[in-house]
Design a protein around this motif. Structure first.
Motif, PDB file in Angstrom:
ATOM      1  N   ASN A  12       0.804  -1.219   0.000  1.00 59.03           N
ATOM      2  CA  ASN A  12       0.000   0.000   0.000  1.00 59.03           C
ATOM      3  C   ASN A  12       0.841   1.274   0.000  1.00 59.03           C
ATOM      4  O   ASN A  12       0.295   2.375  -0.010  1.00 59.03           O
ATOM      5  CB  ASN A  12      -0.919   0.035   1.224  1.00 59.03           C
ATOM      6  N   TYR A  13       2.158   1.094   0.006  1.00 60.02           N
ATOM      7  CA  TYR A  13       3.063   2.240   0.047  1.00 60.02           C
ATOM      8  C   TYR A  13       3.714   2.456  -1.313  1.00 60.02           C
ATOM      9  O   TYR A  13       4.201   1.496  -1.932  1.00 60.02           O
ATOM     10  CB  TYR A  13       4.159   2.028   1.089  1.00 60.02           C
ATOM     11  N   TYR A  15       2.398   6.434   2.121  1.00 64.00           N
ATOM     12  CA  TYR A  15       1.175   5.653   1.985  1.00 64.00           C
ATOM     13  C   TYR A  15       0.335   6.285   0.890  1.00 64.00           C
ATOM     14  O   TYR A  15       0.014   7.471   0.940  1.00 64.00           O
ATOM     15  CB  TYR A  15       0.402   5.665   3.308  1.00 64.00           C
TER      16      TYR A  15
END
Length: 121
Positions: free
Chosen positions: A31-32, A98
């Motif tokens: 998710n980063y 993020y």
């Protein structure tokens, strides 16, 4: 919290190659957005490359020579650097944020300590 550790820097001759690695701790690595920046002595830290899914975005100065990638199973991002030039000499930093990938330094919350790349004959 994300911790980043770079490795793979060193001394290489012009025209040579190096692969940098960035190992990330923490959860939900996928998710980063991951990015590489670099800073030469006396210069500002500049964007090199960034990746969120599979496609990378690059600074014009490295386009066609550098490739950014990631292995989410290993929580690791990479920067393959080919056809290195003396002007690529810098301290290379891994960064994470993020969400979506950007090229702006101020968008990144997490930074590694850097790994030195020196291109010289």
């Amino acid at each position: 919290q994300v911790q980043l550790i770079e490795s793979g820097g060193g001394l290489v001759q012009p025209g040579g190659s190096l692969r940098l690695s960035c190992a990330a701790s923490g959860r939900a690595f996928s998710n980063y957005a991951m990015a590489w920046f670099r800073q030469a002595p006396g210069k500002e830290r500049e964007f090199v490359a960034t990746i969120m899914r599979s496609a990378g975005d690059y600074a014009d100065s490295v386009k066609g020579r550098f490739t950014i990638s990631r292995d989410n199973a290993k929580n690791t991002a990479y920067l393959q650097m080919n056809s290195l030039k003396p002007e690529d000499t810098a301290l290379y930093y891994c960064a994470a944020r993020y969400g979506i990938a950007t090229s702006r330094r101020q968008d990144y919350n997490y930074w590694g300590q850097g790994t030195q790349v020196t291109v010289s004959s």
